[in-house]
Design a protein around this motif. Structure first.
Motif, PDB file in Angstrom:
ATOM      1  N   GLN A 107       0.927  -0.955   0.109  1.00  0.00           N
ATOM      2  CA  GLN A 107       0.048   0.101   0.070  1.00  0.00           C
ATOM      3  C   GLN A 107       0.915   1.426   0.186  1.00  0.00           C
ATOM      4  O   GLN A 107       0.576   2.296  -0.606  1.00  0.00           O
ATOM      5  N   HIS A 108       1.904   0.963   0.445  1.00  0.00           N
ATOM      6  CA  HIS A 108       3.362   1.877   0.836  1.00  0.00           C
ATOM      7  C   HIS A 108       4.107   2.076  -0.083  1.00  0.00           C
ATOM      8  O   HIS A 108       5.460   2.100   1.106  1.00  0.00           O
ATOM      9  N   PRO A 109       4.530   1.632  -1.534  1.00  0.00           N
ATOM     10  CA  PRO A 109       5.577   1.373  -1.549  1.00  0.00           C
ATOM     11  C   PRO A 109       6.965   2.454  -1.825  1.00  0.00           C
ATOM     12  O   PRO A 109       8.127   1.742  -1.432  1.00  0.00           O
ATOM     13  N   ASN A 110       6.337   3.923  -1.413  1.00  0.00           N
ATOM     14  CA  ASN A 110       7.938   4.917  -1.307  1.00  0.00           C
ATOM     15  C   ASN A 110       8.303   4.508   0.402  1.00  0.00           C
ATOM     16  O   ASN A 110       9.587   5.221   0.633  1.00  0.00           O
ATOM     17  N   THR A 111       8.395   3.392   1.022  1.00  0.00           N
ATOM     18  CA  THR A 111       8.721   3.387   2.185  1.00  0.00           C
ATOM     19  C   THR A 111       9.131   1.914   2.624  1.00  0.00           C
ATOM     20  O   THR A 111      10.562   1.831   3.641  1.00  0.00           O
TER      21      THR A 111
END
Length: 131
Positions: free
Chosen positions: A113-117
């Protein structure tokens, strides 16, 4: 060394039977970075069952391999693979027994859900989530 793999010199395409045999053996890791060789969407259910099996003494190895696999898929950005992975995580969530496996599923869903993490230290070889 006992030969577990059909190709003892190149254990980079192991069957599930070979992976299971190694999981319960006393043999050393067959190749450096072998975590990369055991990973496939088809192998995830088997690897999860090994992690949940108290008799398997390779749970940290397999858990680390799952973190690497998820990180690689999410970094690839391939929507079809990520979709298949999400479905598989939902299935595994209902079967998971160990706290470590449940944490892996939660973290994996969050990363999707938050690939930038994504952080290699946590989703790459030697994951800080595991070691």
């Amino acid at each position: 060394m006992k030969i577990i793999f059909r190709d003892a010199q190149h254990a980079w395409n192991p069957t599930q039977e070979e992976i299971k045999a190694w999981a319960y053996s006393g043999e050393k890791i067959p190749e450096q970075d072998w975590e990369l060789a055991v990973n496939s969407l088809e192998n995830i259910p088997m690897i999860c069952s090994l992690i949940d099996d108290e008799k398997c003494n390779r749970t940290l190895f397999f858990l680390g391999s799952l973190y690497v696999f998820i990180g690689d898929i999410v970094r690839s950005g391939e929507a079809e693979e990520i979709g298949r992975l999400s479905e598989l995580l939902n299935t595994m969530k209902m079967k998971a027994k160990s706290e470590r496996l449940i944490d892996w599923i939660k973290r994996s869903k969050y990363l999707i859900q938050h690939p930038n993490t994504y952080d290699y230290d946590y989703w790459g070889l030697g994951s800080k989530h595991v070691y």
